[in-house]
Design an enzyme around this catalytic site. Structure first.
Site, PDB file in Angstrom:
ATOM      1  N   CYS B 137     -27.994  -0.624  21.755  1.00  0.00           N
ATOM      2  CA  CYS B 137     -28.055  -2.077  21.686  1.00  0.00           C
ATOM      3  C   CYS B 137     -29.187  -2.529  20.778  1.00  0.00           C
ATOM      4  O   CYS B 137     -30.336  -2.628  21.191  1.00  0.00           O
ATOM      5  CB  CYS B 137     -28.225  -2.675  23.075  1.00  0.00           C
ATOM      6  SG  CYS B 137     -28.301  -4.482  23.044  1.00  0.00           S
ATOM      7  N   CYS B 140     -30.913  -5.703  21.922  1.00  0.00           N
ATOM      8  CA  CYS B 140     -31.879  -5.554  23.010  1.00  0.00           C
ATOM      9  C   CYS B 140     -33.134  -4.836  22.538  1.00  0.00           C
ATOM     10  O   CYS B 140     -34.236  -5.215  22.891  1.00  0.00           O
ATOM     11  CB  CYS B 140     -31.292  -4.745  24.168  1.00  0.00           C
ATOM     12  SG  CYS B 140     -29.562  -4.989  24.466  1.00  0.00           S
ATOM     13  N   ASP B 141     -32.965  -3.764  21.778  1.00  0.00           N
ATOM     14  CA  ASP B 141     -34.099  -2.867  21.511  1.00  0.00           C
ATOM     15  C   ASP B 141     -34.672  -2.969  20.105  1.00  0.00           C
ATOM     16  O   ASP B 141     -35.711  -2.381  19.821  1.00  0.00           O
ATOM     17  CB  ASP B 141     -33.668  -1.415  21.772  1.00  0.00           C
ATOM     18  CG  ASP B 141     -33.261  -1.205  23.217  1.00  0.00           C
ATOM     19  OD1 ASP B 141     -33.801  -1.916  24.075  1.00  0.00           O
ATOM     20  OD2 ASP B 141     -32.404  -0.345  23.485  1.00  0.00           O
TER      21      ASP B 141
END
Ligand SMILES: Cc1cc2nc3c(=O)[nH]c(=O)nc-3n(C[C@H](O)[C@H](O)[C@H](O)COP(=O)(O)OP(=O)(O)OC[C@H]3O[C@@H](n4cnc5c(N)ncnc54)[C@H](O)[C@@H]3O)c2cc1C
Lengths: 114, 384
Positions: B137, B140-141
């Protein structure tokens, strides 16, 4: 999903300075959550940590740190992804939980630290 | 233990859409939104930036905002949400049993909307560097300090891969896109954004072999699938965008799944092999996997639920007289089974509580009634 999209950063304390001050002045365990902007798991975790801190009012501190604002601190503590929860007693790291994990893990870690 | 009319498992577009419909039909659905087992509450769209194909948002809307609004709409119509993973289900007994980490409930009907989770390659070294450079992701990261001004790689050739690569250019100096084939599967719109981007280098017919590093990821070995040549890419990040696996482990052995693990539904409907259990969204749809579809797909199910409600409206007429006899005479069946048995003619259905002002002539107006329980009586045993 929490009701407020801003919940990610709604902890009692925020930032590195707050953490360092608490580490010096307080003997109470400190839960530090490393978050990042646009991090959905951080938002999911927020109310869980807030509930745990409310359940143990006065016995535990909660500090939110944006890892994009404190990359050095994050690297120092081995934090590579958000959310990561690091549990401190003073400057000693008691526990590190990387990623979003079952709720039980957070409550158990906090129980152990109390 | 309370028996719920309807439990919805999952809170992506399919789950909240089902909750809105069921809520409007006064079924007071209980939604297990999920937590960590199969993606976050709100589902896959929580990990995307702009959603550009959802009707009604000409300027586009971010995934998290869209999901937040869907949730608000479900709550408005009386859905109750529990932010927790379902850890076990039993579809044998009636009513069904559903257990989360914190709660156990029984339900007359269940709609499964557990969606799908990003696939992993399980390369040598992947476990070691998962969360330390390897991720599924980018949204997200991507902001992690690991990738600041560094080089990263994205695996995949579809829309998600293109989006992840473009997103990562905000943080990384250079993004390598590893594409298995000699062309992209991504939509034309996405390709038009991707191809001119100077920061992105596409490696055609290229696959990652293994991950290497010290505390964090430092290199990825890659192979050209045509020539077999192996080379090394110095990257701090490796992001997978290679498709999804349906979140159906929970239902193995209870529901019929296809070979890839998707829940099999009957024809074009959302009915599974167990009457009273439905599946909607990505968990049963391996072809389209789009949020508009996941939501819309529940529409297949909705006329059925409406029929069910209006049918119980008729049956409700006699409920006052059968009420007190229920404890001895009643067999509880899940809603859809009751419907089917009802259709066989040997059975009559009734429910317990009617809202004041109930008007049987308006049976097609589901919001008039408040369905709390559905009971099915075998007419042969019925002593009315
Ligand atoms: C990066 C990305 C970008 C995308 N962009 C678009 C786009 O622009 N337009 C578009 O139309 N589509 C887009 N899609 C596809 C779209 O996101 C999906 O089709 C849609 O989210 C599917 O909805 P769903 O409700 O079936 O499942 P999901 O969104 O996958 O939701 C599944 C839900 O189930 C929950 N869950 C899983 N296991 C459990 C359990 N054991 N207990 C309780 N809950 C559980 C999860 O927490 C989650 O809430 C995109 C997908 C990705 C990954």
């Amino acid at each position: 999903m929490s009701d407020s999209t801003n919940k990610t950063f709604c902890a009692g304390y925020q930032g590195r300075e707050a953490l360092e001050q608490l580490q010096q002045e307080s003997a109470t365990p400190i839960v530090v959550k490393f978050v990042a902007p646009h991090c959905p798991s951080c938002e999911t975790l927020a109310p869980v940590l807030e509930q745990l801190v409310t359940d143990h009012l006065g016995k535990i501190h909660l500090v939110a740190i944006d890892l994009t604002e404190e990359p050095e601190l994050a690297m120092e503590l081995g934090v590579r992804s958000a959310p990561t929860v690091v549990l401190f007693q003073g400057t000693a790291v008691l526990e590190r939980i990387a990623g979003l994990k079952p709720k039980k893990l957070y409550s158990e870690a906090i129980q152990k630290a109390l | 233990m309370r028996v719920e009319n309807l439990v919805i498992i999952g809170s992506g577009p399919a789950g909240y859409t089902a909750a809105i419909y069921a809520g409007r039909a006064q079924l007071q659905p209980l939604v297990f939104e999920g937590f960590a087992a199969g993606g976050v509450p709100g589902g896959q769209l929580m990990t995307t930036t702009e959603v550009e194909n959802f009707p009604g948002f000409p300027e586009s809307i971010t995934g998290p905002k869209l999901m937040h609004r869907m949730r608000q709409q479900a709550l408005r119509w009386g859905a109750r949400c529990i932010t927790d993973d379902v850890v076990a289900v039993d579809f044998q007994p009636c009513p069904f049993q559903i257990a989360s980490a914190e709660e156990m409930v029984r339900a007359c009907a269940v709609i499964i909307c557990t969606g799908a989770t990003a696939k992993r390659l399980h390369l040598p070294g992947e476990e070691r560097f998962w969360g330390n450079g390897i991720s599924a992701c980018a949204i997200c990261d991507g902001a992690s300090p690991l990738f600041q001004d560094g080089e990263v790689a994205v695996v995949g050739g579809g829309d998600s891969a293109a989006e992840e690569a473009l997103h990562l250019t905000k943080y990384a100096r250079k993004v390598h896109l590893l594409v298995r084939r000699d062309r992209l599967r991504a939509s034309k719109t996405m390709q038009e954004r991707l191809l001119p981007c100077q920061q992105i280098q596409i490696h055609w017919q290229c696959l990652p072999l293994s991950a290497h590093g010290d505390e964090v990821l430092r290199q990825v070995r890659v192979q050209n699938v045509l020539t077999g040549n192996v080379s090394e890419l110095s990257v701090n990040g490796l992001f997978y965008a290679i498709g999804h696996t349906p979140n159906t482990q929970l239902f193995q052995g209870q529901l019929t799944l296809d070979r890839a693990g998707y829940i099999q539904t009957q024809g074009k409907s959302t009915a599974t092999n167990i009457p009273g259990v439905w599946a909607a969204g990505d968990v049963q749809d391996r072809h389209y996997r789009q949020s508009g579809d996941g939501g819309g797909n529940w529409l297949h199910g909705s006329p059925r639920s409406r029929t069910l409600v209006s049918r119980t409206t008729i049956a409700g007429n006699s409920s006052s007289s059968i009420n007190h006899d229920l404890s001895t005479n009643t067999k509880l069946f899940p809603l859809s089974q009751a419907w089917e048995r009802g259709a066989e003619g040997g059975v009559r259905a009734g429910f317990m509580v009617l809202k004041a002002g109930f008007d049987i002539t308006k049976e097609t107006e589901p919001c008039q009634i408040r369905l709390t329980r559905l009971f099915v009586l075998d007419t042969k045993e019925e002593k009315l």
